[in-house]
Design an enzyme around this catalytic site. Structure first.
Site, PDB file in Angstrom:
ATOM      1  N   HIS A  60     -10.182  -5.183  -3.454  1.00  0.00           N
ATOM      2  CA  HIS A  60      -8.834  -5.422  -2.916  1.00  0.00           C
ATOM      3  C   HIS A  60      -8.935  -5.835  -1.460  1.00  0.00           C
ATOM      4  O   HIS A  60      -9.779  -5.343  -0.718  1.00  0.00           O
ATOM      5  CB  HIS A  60      -7.944  -4.182  -3.056  1.00  0.00           C
ATOM      6  CG  HIS A  60      -8.553  -2.922  -2.511  1.00  0.00           C
ATOM      7  ND1 HIS A  60      -9.514  -2.212  -3.205  1.00  0.00           N
ATOM      8  CD2 HIS A  60      -8.361  -2.264  -1.354  1.00  0.00           C
ATOM      9  CE1 HIS A  60      -9.868  -1.163  -2.484  1.00  0.00           C
ATOM     10  NE2 HIS A  60      -9.203  -1.169  -1.359  1.00  0.00           N
ATOM     11  N   ASP A  94       0.853  -1.188   0.000  1.00  0.00           N
ATOM     12  CA  ASP A  94       0.000   0.000   0.000  1.00  0.00           C
ATOM     13  C   ASP A  94       0.893   1.243   0.000  1.00  0.00           C
ATOM     14  O   ASP A  94       1.889   1.306   0.702  1.00  0.00           O
ATOM     15  CB  ASP A  94      -0.912  -0.007   1.237  1.00  0.00           C
ATOM     16  CG  ASP A  94      -2.061   0.976   1.102  1.00  0.00           C
ATOM     17  OD1 ASP A  94      -3.227   0.536   1.012  1.00  0.00           O
ATOM     18  OD2 ASP A  94      -1.799   2.210   1.087  1.00  0.00           O
ATOM     19  N   ILE A  95       0.508   2.231  -0.805  1.00  0.00           N
ATOM     20  CA  ILE A  95       1.320   3.451  -0.956  1.00  0.00           C
ATOM     21  C   ILE A  95       1.299   4.295   0.326  1.00  0.00           C
ATOM     22  O   ILE A  95       2.209   5.100   0.555  1.00  0.00           O
ATOM     23  CB  ILE A  95       0.807   4.253  -2.178  1.00  0.00           C
ATOM     24  CG1 ILE A  95       1.891   5.148  -2.756  1.00  0.00           C
ATOM     25  CG2 ILE A  95      -0.447   5.038  -1.858  1.00  0.00           C
ATOM     26  CD1 ILE A  95       1.541   5.733  -4.116  1.00  0.00           C
ATOM     27  N   GLY A 137     -15.524   2.930   3.900  1.00  0.00           N
ATOM     28  CA  GLY A 137     -14.396   3.767   3.488  1.00  0.00           C
ATOM     29  C   GLY A 137     -13.712   3.314   2.222  1.00  0.00           C
ATOM     30  O   GLY A 137     -12.539   3.635   2.003  1.00  0.00           O
ATOM     31  N   GLN A 138     -14.420   2.574   1.373  1.00  0.00           N
ATOM     32  CA  GLN A 138     -13.791   2.146   0.113  1.00  0.00           C
ATOM     33  C   GLN A 138     -13.547   3.358  -0.776  1.00  0.00           C
ATOM     34  O   GLN A 138     -14.472   4.145  -1.024  1.00  0.00           O
ATOM     35  CB  GLN A 138     -14.680   1.136  -0.629  1.00  0.00           C
ATOM     36  CG  GLN A 138     -14.012   0.595  -1.895  1.00  0.00           C
ATOM     37  CD  GLN A 138     -14.832  -0.500  -2.599  1.00  0.00           C
ATOM     38  OE1 GLN A 138     -15.964  -0.788  -2.207  1.00  0.00           O
ATOM     39  NE2 GLN A 138     -14.253  -1.085  -3.627  1.00  0.00           N
ATOM     40  N   HIS A 184      -6.985  -5.817   2.053  1.00  0.00           N
ATOM     41  CA  HIS A 184      -5.876  -5.274   2.838  1.00  0.00           C
ATOM     42  C   HIS A 184      -5.323  -6.391   3.719  1.00  0.00           C
ATOM     43  O   HIS A 184      -6.086  -7.141   4.330  1.00  0.00           O
ATOM     44  CB  HIS A 184      -6.361  -4.160   3.770  1.00  0.00           C
ATOM     45  CG  HIS A 184      -6.895  -2.954   3.086  1.00  0.00           C
ATOM     46  ND1 HIS A 184      -6.167  -1.790   2.929  1.00  0.00           N
ATOM     47  CD2 HIS A 184      -8.096  -2.702   2.509  1.00  0.00           C
ATOM     48  CE1 HIS A 184      -6.908  -0.887   2.310  1.00  0.00           C
ATOM     49  NE2 HIS A 184      -8.081  -1.407   2.034  1.00  0.00           N
ATOM     50  N   ASN A 231     -12.956  -3.606   2.223  1.00  0.00           N
ATOM     51  CA  ASN A 231     -13.935  -2.546   2.438  1.00  0.00           C
ATOM     52  C   ASN A 231     -14.910  -2.509   1.270  1.00  0.00           C
ATOM     53  O   ASN A 231     -14.502  -2.634   0.113  1.00  0.00           O
ATOM     54  CB  ASN A 231     -13.237  -1.188   2.562  1.00  0.00           C
ATOM     55  CG  ASN A 231     -12.371  -1.093   3.812  1.00  0.00           C
ATOM     56  OD1 ASN A 231     -12.770  -1.549   4.872  1.00  0.00           O
ATOM     57  ND2 ASN A 231     -11.185  -0.526   3.673  1.00  0.00           N
TER      58      ASN A 231
HETATM   59  P1  5GP Z   1      -9.827   1.355   0.325  1.00  0.00           P
HETATM   60  O1  5GP Z   1     -10.086   2.517   1.271  1.00  0.00           O
HETATM   61  O2  5GP Z   1     -10.446   1.571  -1.034  1.00  0.00           O
HETATM   62  O3  5GP Z   1     -10.180   0.024   0.933  1.00  0.00           O
HETATM   63  O4  5GP Z   1      -8.263   1.302   0.167  1.00  0.00           O
HETATM   64  C1  5GP Z   1      -7.559   1.806  -0.920  1.00  0.00           C
HETATM   65  C2  5GP Z   1      -6.084   1.702  -0.590  1.00  0.00           C
HETATM   66  O5  5GP Z   1      -5.345   1.879  -1.779  1.00  0.00           O
HETATM   67  C3  5GP Z   1      -5.597   2.769   0.402  1.00  0.00           C
HETATM   68  O6  5GP Z   1      -5.038   2.126   1.539  1.00  0.00           O
HETATM   69  C4  5GP Z   1      -4.562   3.557  -0.397  1.00  0.00           C
HETATM   70  O7  5GP Z   1      -3.452   3.966   0.381  1.00  0.00           O
HETATM   71  C5  5GP Z   1      -4.165   2.571  -1.493  1.00  0.00           C
HETATM   72  N1  5GP Z   1      -3.738   3.187  -2.731  1.00  0.00           N
HETATM   73  C6  5GP Z   1      -4.399   4.162  -3.414  1.00  0.00           C
HETATM   74  N2  5GP Z   1      -3.732   4.482  -4.554  1.00  0.00           N
HETATM   75  C7  5GP Z   1      -2.640   3.669  -4.586  1.00  0.00           C
HETATM   76  C8  5GP Z   1      -1.568   3.538  -5.518  1.00  0.00           C
HETATM   77  O8  5GP Z   1      -1.481   4.208  -6.545  1.00  0.00           O
HETATM   78  N3  5GP Z   1      -0.612   2.604  -5.233  1.00  0.00           N
HETATM   79  C9  5GP Z   1      -0.676   1.834  -4.098  1.00  0.00           C
HETATM   80  N4  5GP Z   1       0.326   0.950  -3.918  1.00  0.00           N
HETATM   81  N5  5GP Z   1      -1.672   1.938  -3.212  1.00  0.00           N
HETATM   82  C10 5GP Z   1      -2.644   2.855  -3.435  1.00  0.00           C
END
Ligand code: 5GP
Ligand code: ZN
Length: 114
Positions: free
Chosen positions: A100, A30-31, A93-94, A102, A87
């Site tokens: 994906h 994760d970034i 919070g998606q 986590h 999520n």
């Molecule tokens: P969500 O809140 O949708 O479950 O999580 C999305 C996740 O994707 C977040 O933890 C966010 O930091 C990660 N993320 C968003 N854009 C990028 C990206 O360009 N590269 C990587 N490696 N992670 C990302």
């Protein structure tokens, strides 16, 4: 060109630190990590949310968890413990609408989530 950021990571168009790739499932860091270990596992195929899963995707989701188990072992957190989270939509919070999982580990995570 896809406007989905995780589809673009899946094709290599956007770089990511890949930890696992079997052609169907991809895992990368994760970034913006929320824990010392924060990995995202995705199917290469675009599925927006858990709500969009079909019965035919059962094996795919099973493989997502098996890949998570392997990554956890390789990162040395299988015994100390880890959390897997998918999520779905606003209240969870998606923010990226490509399914994906986590994988979080490396500290006490606390339960329940705030
Ligand atoms: P969500 O809140 O949708 O479950 O999580 C999305 C996740 O994707 C977040 O933890 C966010 O930091 C990660 N993320 C968003 N854009 C990028 C990206 O360009 N590269 C990587 N490696 N992670 C990302
Ligand atoms: Zn996508």
């Amino acid at each position: 060109m896809s406007d989905c950021i995780f589809c673009r990571i899946a094709t290599g168009e956007i770089p990511a630190t890949t930890l696992y790739d079997d052609g169907e499932i991809l895992a990368f860091r994760d970034i913006n990590p929320e824990a010392p270990v924060h990995v995202l596992l995705i199917p290469r195929r675009h599925i927006a949310t858990l709500n969009d899963l079909a019965a035919a995707d059962a094996t795919l989701i099973g493989r997502l968890y098996l890949a998570g188990k392997q990554v956890a072992a390789e990162l040395g957190v299988a015994e100390s413990g880890y959390r897997t989270v998918i999520n779905c939509n606003r209240d969870a919070g998606q923010i990226v609408f490509h399914i994906h999982m986590h994988l979080l580990a490396g500290r006490e995570l606390g339960w329940p989530p705030g």
